[in-house]
Design an enzyme around this catalytic site. Structure first.
Site, short mmCIF file in Angstrom:
data_model
loop_
_atom_site.label_atom_id
_atom_site.label_comp_id
_atom_site.label_asym_id
_atom_site.label_seq_id
_atom_site.Cartn_x
_atom_site.Cartn_y
_atom_site.Cartn_z
N ARG A 69 -3.14 12.06 -5.83
CA ARG A 69 -1.76 12.25 -4.92
C ARG A 69 -1.01 12.94 -5.00
NH1 ARG A 69 0.63 8.24 -6.35
NH2 ARG A 69 -0.46 7.10 -7.51
N TYR A 197 -8.53 15.23 -1.09
CA TYR A 197 -8.45 14.17 -2.02
C TYR A 197 -7.95 12.65 -2.28
CZ TYR A 197 -8.30 12.11 -7.14
OH TYR A 197 -8.73 11.69 -7.80
N LYS A 206 -4.29 4.18 0.14
CA LYS A 206 -2.35 3.82 0.26
C LYS A 206 -1.54 3.58 0.79
CE LYS A 206 -3.67 2.53 -4.59
NZ LYS A 206 -3.69 3.58 -4.93
N HIS A 226 0.26 -3.62 -4.54
CA HIS A 226 -1.01 -2.64 -5.15
C HIS A 226 -1.43 -3.38 -7.04
CE1 HIS A 226 -0.62 1.47 -8.39
NE2 HIS A 226 -1.83 1.14 -7.39
N SER A 248 -0.72 3.41 -11.19
CA SER A 248 -1.89 4.27 -10.90
C SER A 248 -1.95 4.14 -12.86
CB SER A 248 -1.52 5.09 -10.25
OG SER A 248 -1.04 4.92 -8.89
N CYS A 250 -3.51 2.46 -14.86
CA CYS A 250 -2.37 1.45 -16.07
C CYS A 250 -3.04 -0.15 -16.27
CB CYS A 250 -1.29 1.54 -15.72
SG CYS A 250 0.02 2.80 -16.37
N ASP A 277 -7.43 -3.18 -7.18
CA ASP A 277 -6.30 -2.36 -6.48
C ASP A 277 -5.68 -2.34 -5.78
OD1 ASP A 277 -5.41 0.69 -7.02
OD2 ASP A 277 -5.81 1.55 -4.80
N ARG A 376 -12.64 11.21 -10.74
CA ARG A 376 -12.73 9.26 -9.93
C ARG A 376 -14.38 9.40 -9.16
NH1 ARG A 376 -8.13 6.09 -9.21
NH2 ARG A 376 -6.66 7.40 -9.81
#
Ligand code: GTP
Ligand code: SPV
Ligand code: MN
Length: 592
Positions: A69, A197, A206, A226, A248, A250, A277, A376
């Site tokens: 991002r 991406y 998001k 989130h 993110s 974590c 998420d 990912r």
């Protein structure tokens, strides 16, 4: 295709703007998706992996300048700058539309425009919402078909309604200088140009499910967060649900799919994944807070995922999965990433598409990695061995506890409980965390990330804090209890002190026991902390002194933290809830 006038009008407008050669509506049928996979393999956009070992799986590599991002190029284009607030980039909507149209104009020429009707949340659920994304990327179509529910059925439930989010994605030249990820919350519109991406282009994730939806939630009285959602089943078969917000990379996917330690499994404890998420939460008829996962798959961090750290995530990637920016093992035509196992592949292509030299691998030098640190997997949720029965039901699960957390080498203790909802909102607003590879920019720098929503709040974060306080007033004594955790404390040599992963279940059990009034705690200036003996250490090789070290409240360090927070909160001006200032003063007084 549809008879919805607002949809057809918008498709006409974007067609005129983008000038595609062809328009293809995504129907949701497997046959159509399989045709697209074949086209993408033929063009090199996807690499088909070993059909026996990884059936239905593909590898994709993005441009090297397009791997995460881009927060500095993400904008909230509300009518006034104040409504975007001090933590978002803002631009006047008129000006930004013009700029984006100029960039995107004619960019689909010679290409196909794919129209993807998608539902965030089970189709037809009262908590679900519809979006339509147009894109010129097959990779985006195939990822959206895993991450959301797509196709004709979505148009059927939408009917004639105008309540849907417009999402325009144009790959253009993947030019980082002209890359923009823009949300127009007042228009239900997202425009993303010059990226291909993840979170920049899978617009349901998001852009919609957090940035637009958080704004909708503010206006309509619900919350878009989130957060992972997980269910914990005790030996009696009772299930309790918790939602947890970590920034993110974590640990949301890991916590959502954790496998309890053996002594708890033997007793009959189980964990069920509802989401990894994003959580949409509303107050139900019984007055409790209910959460759904609006997504249909996992866009998870690959590096570090292995059989031991996250068995369920790895299992989820064994079929019908798209891998992005991992390494290709040529001997087996399978994928590899740092932390998958100890057998570095001898004959591999790295994420940049070059031959990878395992002998040059140096942990300290990211340039020598086979997989990008933010590589990912996009895996269907149904693949997950511990997916909850409730995942596909639209009703949502009642939340007992809300957990905030961050990645802090020092300071933040393993776990503590806030004193009440309003204090919990303050705890969430005070989250700071080290930056990760999930966004472009420096990694490992501690920054404020309130509720793990800093990059994702679609309106003024001062108003967002107030919205949280208002939700608490509506929930009253049915409000979930609020906690803070930190799995990432390090010793002086930089080793993680707490074992983490499955052992986090020991902390979850204390949290649930606190919710039921069954566990002890000591009251400190920052909240209620467990005593070392309150955390069950059965079969764990960690001594009491070590545990004490991560359950201590360092008075000087916390005083400094409160001073830093006071500075940070100044940016919200008069939109900062007054309660927060009082709480800081109280905590500082109690630390003395
Ligand atoms: P996003 O998808 O970016 O939102 O990330 P996420 O919050 O789902 O993070 P994820 O679970 O993918 O974890 C990111 C990284 O943190 C991985 O490298 C994990 O191995 C690591 N991690 C997760 N949980 C723990 C933990 O309990 N302890 C330690 N030390 N590391 C962890
Ligand atoms: C995150 O960065 O929080 C992610 C990955 O979950 S992305 O979809 O790229 O936002
Ligand atoms: Mn995330």
């Amino acid at each position: 295709m549809t008879t919805n006038v607002t949809v057809n009008q918008w498709i006409k407008e974007v067609t005129e703007l983008l000038s595609p050669d062809k328009i293809v509506w995504i129907t949701g049928e497997e046959e159509q998706l399989e045709g697209l996979r074949k086209t993408a393999v033929a063009s090199g956009e996807l690499i088909k992996l070993n059909e026996e070992l990884l059936p239905g799986c593909y590898l994709h590599r993005t441009r090297q300048n397009d791997v995460a991002r881009v927060e500095d190029r993400t904008f909230i284009c509300s009518k006034t700058k104040e409504n975007a607030g001090p933590t978002n980039n803002w631009c006047d909507p008129k000006e930004m539309y013009q700029k984006l149209y100029d960039i995107a104009r004619g960019s689909y020429r010679g290409r196909t425009m794919y129209v993807i009707p998608f539902s965030m949340g089970p189709i037809g659920s009262p908590l679900a919402k519809v979006g339509i994304e147009v894109t010129d990327s097959i990779y985006v179509v195939l990822n959206m078909a895993i991450m959301t529910r797509v196709g004709n059925k979505v148009l059927e439930v939408l009917g004639d309604s105008n309540d849907w989010v417009r999402g325009l994605h144009a790959s253009c030249d993947i030019d980082p200088e002209k890359r923009y990820i823009c949300q127009f919350p007042e228009d239900n519109t997202i425009i993303s140009v010059n990226s291909a991406y993840g979170g920049n282009v899978l617009l349901g994730k998001k852009c919609f499910a957090l940035r637009i939806a958080s704004y909708q939630g503010w206006k309509e009285g619900w919350m878009a967060e989130h957060m992972l959602i997980l269910g914990i089943e005790n030996p009696k078969g009772e299930k309790k649900y918790v939602a947890a917000a970590f920034p993110s990379a974590c640990g949301k996917t890991n916590l959502a799919m954790l496998i309890p330690p053996k002594y708890l499994r033997d007793k009959g404890y189980k964990v069920w994944t509802v989401g990894d998420d994003i959580a949409w939460m509303r107050i139900g008829q019984d007055g409790r807070l209910y959460a759904i996962n609006p997504e249909n798959g996992f866009f998870g961090v690959a590096p570090g995922t292995n059989e031991k750290s996250n068995f369920n995530a790895l299992a989820s990637t064994k079929k019908n999965t798209i891998f992005t920016n991992v390494a290709l093992d040529l001997d087996t035509n399978t994928v590899w990433w740092e932390g998958l196992n100890k057998d570095l592949p001898k004959n591999a292509i790295d994420w940049k598409g070059n031959k990878w030299d395992a002998s040059k691998f140096d942990k300290a030098n990211k340039d020598t990695y086979a997989a990008h640190p933010n590589s990912r997997f996009t895996a269907p949720a149904v693949n997950c061995p511990c997916i909850s029965d409730e995942f596909d039901k639209g009703a949502g699960v009642p939340i007992s506890a809300i957990i905030f957390g961050g990645r802090r080498a020092k300071l933040a203790p393993l776990v503590y409980q806030s004193k009440n909802w309003a204090n919990g909102v303050f705890v969430g607003a005070s989250v700071s965390s080290e930056t990760t590879a999930a966004a472009a920019g420096a990694v490992g720098v501690v920054r404020h990330d309130p509720m793990a929503m800093l990059p994702f709040c679609g309106y003024n974060m001062g108003d967002y804090f107030q919205h949280w306080l208002d939700m608490g007033k509506k929930l009253g004594d049915k409000a979930p209890k609020i906690f803070n955790v930190n799995w990432f404390r390090q010793d002086d040599e930089g080793n993680f002190v707490w074992p983490g992963f499955g052992d986090n279940m020991r902390v979850l059990n204390w949290i649930l026991d606190r919710c039921e009034g069954k566990a002890d705690a000591v009251e400190t200036a920052i909240g209620y902390l467990p005593r070392p003996e309150d955390i069950d250490l059965t079969d764990l090789d960690i001594d009491r002194a070590t545990l004490e070290s991560i359950l201590a409240v360092d008075k000087d360090a916390w005083t400094a933290e409160m001073d830093g927070l006071t500075e940070y909160f100044k940016k919200f001006g008069d939109r900062l809830p007054k309660e927060f200032t009082e709480m800081i003063a109280n905590i500082k007084a109690n630390l003395k």
